[in-house]
Design a protein around this motif. Structure first.
Motif, PDB file in Angstrom:
ATOM      1  N   PHE A   4      19.601  44.368  58.021  1.00  0.00           N
ATOM      2  CA  PHE A   4      19.562  43.319  57.156  1.00  0.00           C
ATOM      3  C   PHE A   4      18.012  42.627  56.803  1.00  0.00           C
ATOM      4  CE2 PHE A   4      23.998  43.313  58.364  1.00  0.00           C
ATOM      5  CZ  PHE A   4      24.621  43.348  57.163  1.00  0.00           C
ATOM      6  N   THR A  23      27.349  45.020  60.977  1.00  0.00           N
ATOM      7  CA  THR A  23      26.308  45.981  61.475  1.00  0.00           C
ATOM      8  C   THR A  23      25.317  46.589  60.466  1.00  0.00           C
ATOM      9  OG1 THR A  23      27.842  47.542  61.680  1.00  0.00           O
ATOM     10  CG2 THR A  23      27.019  46.591  63.728  1.00  0.00           C
ATOM     11  N   PRO A  25      24.408  46.688  56.008  1.00  0.00           N
ATOM     12  CA  PRO A  25      24.635  45.719  54.797  1.00  0.00           C
ATOM     13  C   PRO A  25      25.560  46.798  53.962  1.00  0.00           C
ATOM     14  CG  PRO A  25      22.298  46.229  55.011  1.00  0.00           C
ATOM     15  CD  PRO A  25      23.036  46.963  56.133  1.00  0.00           C
ATOM     16  N   GLN A  29      25.343  44.682  49.022  1.00  0.00           N
ATOM     17  CA  GLN A  29      24.486  43.867  49.609  1.00  0.00           C
ATOM     18  C   GLN A  29      22.872  44.482  49.679  1.00  0.00           C
ATOM     19  OE1 GLN A  29      26.654  43.314  53.397  1.00  0.00           O
ATOM     20  NE2 GLN A  29      27.936  41.902  52.399  1.00  0.00           N
ATOM     21  N   GLU A  47      33.147  47.338  43.911  1.00  0.00           N
ATOM     22  CA  GLU A  47      34.587  47.080  44.302  1.00  0.00           C
ATOM     23  C   GLU A  47      35.047  45.907  45.080  1.00  0.00           C
ATOM     24  OE1 GLU A  47      34.415  50.522  46.499  1.00  0.00           O
ATOM     25  OE2 GLU A  47      34.854  51.874  44.935  1.00  0.00           O
ATOM     26  N   THR A  48      36.131  45.862  44.987  1.00  0.00           N
ATOM     27  CA  THR A  48      36.920  44.554  45.533  1.00  0.00           C
ATOM     28  C   THR A  48      36.467  44.820  47.250  1.00  0.00           C
ATOM     29  OG1 THR A  48      38.867  45.788  45.709  1.00  0.00           O
ATOM     30  CG2 THR A  48      38.709  44.023  44.184  1.00  0.00           C
ATOM     31  N   GLY A  49      36.399  43.788  47.937  1.00  0.00           N
ATOM     32  CA  GLY A  49      36.324  43.824  49.348  1.00  0.00           C
ATOM     33  C   GLY A  49      35.135  44.531  49.797  1.00  0.00           C
ATOM     34  N   THR A  53      30.569  38.445  48.647  1.00  0.00           N
ATOM     35  CA  THR A  53      30.199  36.887  48.996  1.00  0.00           C
ATOM     36  C   THR A  53      28.890  36.726  49.768  1.00  0.00           C
ATOM     37  OG1 THR A  53      32.842  36.899  49.431  1.00  0.00           O
ATOM     38  CG2 THR A  53      31.286  35.031  50.132  1.00  0.00           C
ATOM     39  N   PHE A  54      28.703  37.790  50.880  1.00  0.00           N
ATOM     40  CA  PHE A  54      27.473  37.922  51.477  1.00  0.00           C
ATOM     41  C   PHE A  54      26.442  38.233  50.753  1.00  0.00           C
ATOM     42  CE2 PHE A  54      24.207  39.431  54.600  1.00  0.00           C
ATOM     43  CZ  PHE A  54      24.226  38.589  55.376  1.00  0.00           C
ATOM     44  N   GLN A 316      37.660  29.701  50.789  1.00  0.00           N
ATOM     45  CA  GLN A 316      37.046  30.714  51.460  1.00  0.00           C
ATOM     46  C   GLN A 316      35.473  30.988  51.270  1.00  0.00           C
ATOM     47  OE1 GLN A 316      39.395  34.375  51.194  1.00  0.00           O
ATOM     48  NE2 GLN A 316      37.656  35.111  50.494  1.00  0.00           N
ATOM     49  N   GLU A 386      33.636  35.828  40.706  1.00  0.00           N
ATOM     50  CA  GLU A 386      34.707  36.110  39.939  1.00  0.00           C
ATOM     51  C   GLU A 386      34.252  35.802  38.423  1.00  0.00           C
ATOM     52  OE1 GLU A 386      36.752  38.124  41.154  1.00  0.00           O
ATOM     53  OE2 GLU A 386      36.588  38.009  43.253  1.00  0.00           O
ATOM     54  N   ALA A 424      34.186  42.036  40.550  1.00  0.00           N
ATOM     55  CA  ALA A 424      34.541  43.402  40.678  1.00  0.00           C
ATOM     56  C   ALA A 424      34.533  44.018  39.330  1.00  0.00           C
ATOM     57  CB  ALA A 424      35.959  43.675  41.762  1.00  0.00           C
ATOM     58  N   GLY A 596      39.545  37.887  45.339  1.00  0.00           N
ATOM     59  CA  GLY A 596      38.821  37.398  46.204  1.00  0.00           C
ATOM     60  C   GLY A 596      39.498  37.169  47.814  1.00  0.00           C
ATOM     61  N   ASP A 598      40.520  37.041  51.138  1.00  0.00           N
ATOM     62  CA  ASP A 598      40.072  37.944  52.155  1.00  0.00           C
ATOM     63  C   ASP A 598      40.876  37.715  53.507  1.00  0.00           C
ATOM     64  OD1 ASP A 598      38.365  39.998  53.230  1.00  0.00           O
ATOM     65  OD2 ASP A 598      37.371  38.485  54.413  1.00  0.00           O
ATOM     66  N   LYS A 600      41.779  39.574  56.717  1.00  0.00           N
ATOM     67  CA  LYS A 600      41.049  40.550  57.679  1.00  0.00           C
ATOM     68  C   LYS A 600      42.252  41.671  57.900  1.00  0.00           C
ATOM     69  CE  LYS A 600      37.114  39.054  58.985  1.00  0.00           C
ATOM     70  NZ  LYS A 600      36.601  38.759  57.522  1.00  0.00           N
ATOM     71  N   ARG A 626      39.692  46.471  52.652  1.00  0.00           N
ATOM     72  CA  ARG A 626      38.434  45.710  52.716  1.00  0.00           C
ATOM     73  C   ARG A 626      37.701  46.240  53.789  1.00  0.00           C
ATOM     74  NH1 ARG A 626      38.838  41.878  48.831  1.00  0.00           N
ATOM     75  NH2 ARG A 626      37.608  40.306  49.758  1.00  0.00           N
TER      76      ARG A 626
END
Ligand SMILES: Nc1ncnc2c1ncn2[C@@H]1O[C@H](COP(=O)(O)OP(=O)(O)OP(=O)(O)O)[C@@H](O)[C@H]1O
Length: 764
Positions: A4, A23, A25, A29, A47-49, A53-54, A316, A386, A424, A596, A598, A600, A626
């Motif tokens: 990162f 752990t 990117p 990212q 792609e989705t997931g 966002t990050f 979110q 989105e 996406a 979007g 999410d 887990k 995801r």
């Protein structure tokens, strides 16, 4: 150095990523973060997931903090250029610096700053522009209290001139409570009230716009002749942080003059041109920094705006900012959430206290701006998450209105508004058009090429043929959408259509049982379909809570709740949380939840019907698979056409009490259509360039999925690189390391240059 850090992220974000359990990117990212950090506009599609966002959230946090730091440093160093508070600042008149604003201008307005000529050529809509410098009505003991500008009408068309605070709509001078206008039709306007005033004016006439701050009066002249007082300033205007010259045009042109020497008519006694204001009296509307200085001491002003197409999504993303901002101290970063469906009062209070990062839904954000509660004059980072969905939901005009109110250039003119679009699916012509308008030389990060389903998502279908089943024998009975309720007997396509409606929920139950699903999102087409399915699952052994086999046997086996647009915000929030917590096993939803959201390790998604837009299929099934977790999405697809409701009349809901005319097809004046799922399936397969595999007997997974372990879904993908892969990795490793080092070098020298440049600038 962590991966990162290699992207140029600051220590706080690296710690926050670590705390979140990131752990490495993700590819989006790695690509987008360095680009966003260097300040350019970015369009990113992955792609989705995949962690988008990050990819925008981390740079927004870091850049927001940097902006705050730079401003704080400037302030400490005494080089902070602002109007009213720095006593050491040299006092000089504005002169020709008083001109039209580069930022507060409608998209339809073209402006030549040197001559003050401005035109808006739209025949259908108004376009406006404000003066760059205004006057602060709150200031005390100053020399200049009466100020004016001239506007000469240089073409036919409609024109309105006057004054506005920074909250006034550019395209509606006098139409809101923040502005005062005088139009060519001989009307004065304020707060939607239009009254006769003065005389009409037309091409060749010169209008003088006069603001007496001390007396609290706005008046006008025509060709040098006084037309008398037009308005007394409202209390709100008198408390505003600046009143600015403003013009508003519809297919018209004018020349605006601020400097007395250029005026065609001498100013009335006591008045001076805006050019004669000294820098202490003037308010620079284009300077986001001065916006902060002018705001009450210590109150924050938003630097970043993130728009989301749905409330849950906004919540979110806001949660992301709250979590990741918690690592930032001195200055701390305060995120705020502004969505519809909840009371405005607490949002107003939050804005009074001040926020740095605004996340919200477009309509509520615009309402807050128009009510004068949310100030966008210091926004530096604008994200459309989105983005394609934002356009689908008809937000284009709202987005453009918000964009209009953001400064395009910061005071130094070296830093400009940065726009980032993420989704996406970003390939529609509408998105390209919007991006062309909002962005400058944007860099595309397209990690998809064409639409594809992530490798971690297995998707399959169950074809429903109503001719092969005895629907009447099925228990419990299914409540349908009443599209056929008025017919005493059904035959042909209508009979098959009704059978499809009654059959699908039973197939759903069969799939749930066969795969022993204990957590699944189920997508329906309409809110009414969601309500009916909720009743069906409850009757099958549902309830609001899953108590587990050990305490309640099968009680709660099909426990479910609904997340749809027809439920109020509190219930939606409660239901989503109950599903995330595992209190209910099934979340029945409309496409409100397709983007979007999410959750887990969500293992399963089921589509009760295919969505009518193929890109929504990609988003729906993207709720699973995801962050490298495996997921299974199953679509229950009717082999025949189904008659469904389709009502374009807003608020009209014929399904609650259908009349004979309502159930006719739309083409016959009713409110139903034939929903053709085989055709929708073909569209999806065409978009993906591959077919969707059918489940086998008893809903068994196709062999091609290679899934031995029934519990594979909802768990991390098993990644054991084989020997061949390892060899490749070893061969590439040195090159990757060399590239990473090169990138670090490039970024370091960029920041060094930027720092030097800022140092030079502050010395000037
Ligand atoms: N580097 C990372 N390592 C591990 N997990 C990550 C990483 N980045 C993000 N995640 C996790 O991946 C999940 C998906 O991220 P996110 O919601 O940002 O996806 P997205 O690309 O926006 O998806 P969608 O297109 O559906 O909106 C989240 O749970 C997030 O916490």
């Amino acid at each position: 150095m962590s991966a990162f850090e290699d992207l140029g992220l600051c220590p706080e974000l690296i710690v926050a990523a670590d705390v979140a359990g990131f752990t490495l990117p993700t590819p989006i990212q790695s690509e987008a973060i360095p680009l966003c950090l260097t300040g350019g506009d970015v369009l990113a599609s992955a792609e989705t997931g995949s962690g988008k966002t990050f990819a925008f959230g981390a740079p927004v946090l870091q850049l927001t903090r940097e902006t705050m730091m730079v401003e704080r440093e400037r302030e400490r160093g005494g080089t902070w250029t602002r109007g009213t508070t720095t006593t050491s600042e040299a006092v000089e008149t504005l002169g020709t610096r008083a001109r039209l604003s580069a930022n507060a201008r409608s998209a339809t307005c073209a402006t030549d700053y040197a001559s003050g000529r401005t035109q808006s050529r739209s025949m259908t809509s108004w376009g406006g522009v404000r003066g760059r410098y205004g006057i602060d009505p709150r200031r005390e003991g100053e020399t200049v209290g009466k100020v004016m500008f001239e506007a000469e009408v240089t073409d036919d068309g409609l024109a309105r001139f006057g004054f506005s605070s920074r909250f006034g709509a550019l395209d509606g001078l006098g139409a809101d409570a923040h502005s005062y206008g005088y139009g060519g039709t001989g009307k004065k306007s304020h707060n939607k009230s239009f009254e006769d005033y003065g005389e009409k004016f037309k091409k060749g006439d010169v209008v003088g716009c006069l603001l007496d701050i001390e007396g609290g009066v706005v008046s006008f002249t025509k060709n040098g002749k006084s037309l008398g007082d037009a308005f007394r300033l409202s209390e709100q205007s008198a408390k505003s942080d600046g009143l600015f010259p403003a013009v508003c045009l519809k297919n018209a042109e004018c020349v605006v003059r601020f400097v007395e020497e250029d005026f065609k008519h001498a100013p009335p006694e006591g008045y001076v041109g805006f050019g004669s204001l000294n820098s202490r009296d003037a308010v620079d509307g284009d300077d986001p920094a001065s916006a902060e200085a002018r705001s009450k001491s210590g109150v924050r002003i938003p630097r970043a705006l993130i728009l989301e197409p749905a409330r849950e999504l906004a919540e979110q993303t806001h949660e992301f900012f709250v979590n990741f901002a918690s690592e930032f101290r001195d200055p701390a970063i305060v995120p705020g959430l502004f969505i519809g469906g909840v009371k405005e009062g607490p949002q107003h209070a939050l804005l009074r206290e001040g926020v740095d990062i605004v996340t919200g839904t477009p309509i509520r954000v615009l309402e807050l701006v128009q009510n004068g509660k949310l100030d966008l004059s210091a926004i530096r980072y604008f994200v459309l998450d989105e983005a394609d969905r934002l356009l689908d939901t008809g937000n284009q005009a709202t987005i453009l209105k918000l964009f209009e109110r953001m400064p395009k250039l910061a005071a130094s003119a070296t830093e400009r508004l940065q726009v980032m679009l993420f989704s996406a699916t970003l390939h529609s012509p509408e998105i390209r058009e919007l991006a062309g308008f909002l962005t400058v030389n944007a860099t595309w990060v397209d990690l998809k090429g064409k639409d594809a389903v992530p490798e971690t998502v297995h998707h399959a279908l169950v074809l429903v043929d109503p001719t092969t089943q005895d629907v009447d024998a099925l228990e419990p009975k299914v409540l349908t959408d009443r599209a056929h309720s008025l017919a005493s007997t059904l035959d042909g396509d209508d009979a098959l259509s009704e059978s499809i409606k009654r059959l699908k929920p039973h197939i759903l139950r069969g799939i749930i049982d066969a795969h022993e699903m204990d957590q699944c999102m189920i997508f329906c087409r309409t809110n009414f379909d969601c309500d009916n399915l909720e009743k069906f699952l409850n009757e099958s052994g549902g309830g609001k809570r899953f108590r587990g086999a050990d305490v309640g046997g099968v009680e709660g086996k099909y426990s479910c709740c609904v997340l749809g647009g027809a439920r109020n915000m509190d219930e939606r929030r409660r239901n989503l949380q109950a599903f995330k917590n595992g209190d209910v096993r099934f979340l029945i939803c409309t496409d409100v939840a397709a983007r979007g959201i999410d959750i887990k390790n969500l293992p399963y998604v089921i589509n009760m019907t295919l969505p009518d837009k193929s890109e929504d299929y990609i988003h729906r099934i993207g709720r699973v698979g995801r962050a490298d977790t495996m997921g299974l999405a199953i679509s229950i697809v009717a082999a025949k056409n189904e008659r469904v409701w389709y009502c374009t009349k807003k608020g009209y809901k014929p399904w609650f009490d259908p009349k004979p005319d309502d159930v006719k097809l739309m083409s016959e004046g009713g409110h139903t259509i034939w929903y053709n799922e085989p055709k929708l399936l073909k569209d999806i397969e065409k978009r993906l360039g591959s077919t969707v595999a059918p489940l086998g007997p008893n809903y068994a997974l196709p062999d091609s999925f290679g899934v031995q372990d029934k519990d594979a879904y909802g768990k991390a993908r098993d990644e054991k690189p084989n020997e061949e892969t390892n060899e490749h990795l070893l061969a590439y490793a040195p090159h990757v390391r060399a590239l990473a080092a090169l990138e670090t070098k490039v970024q370091s020298s960029f920041w060094e240059l930027k720092r030097k440049f800022a140092a030079c600038e502050s010395m000037e």
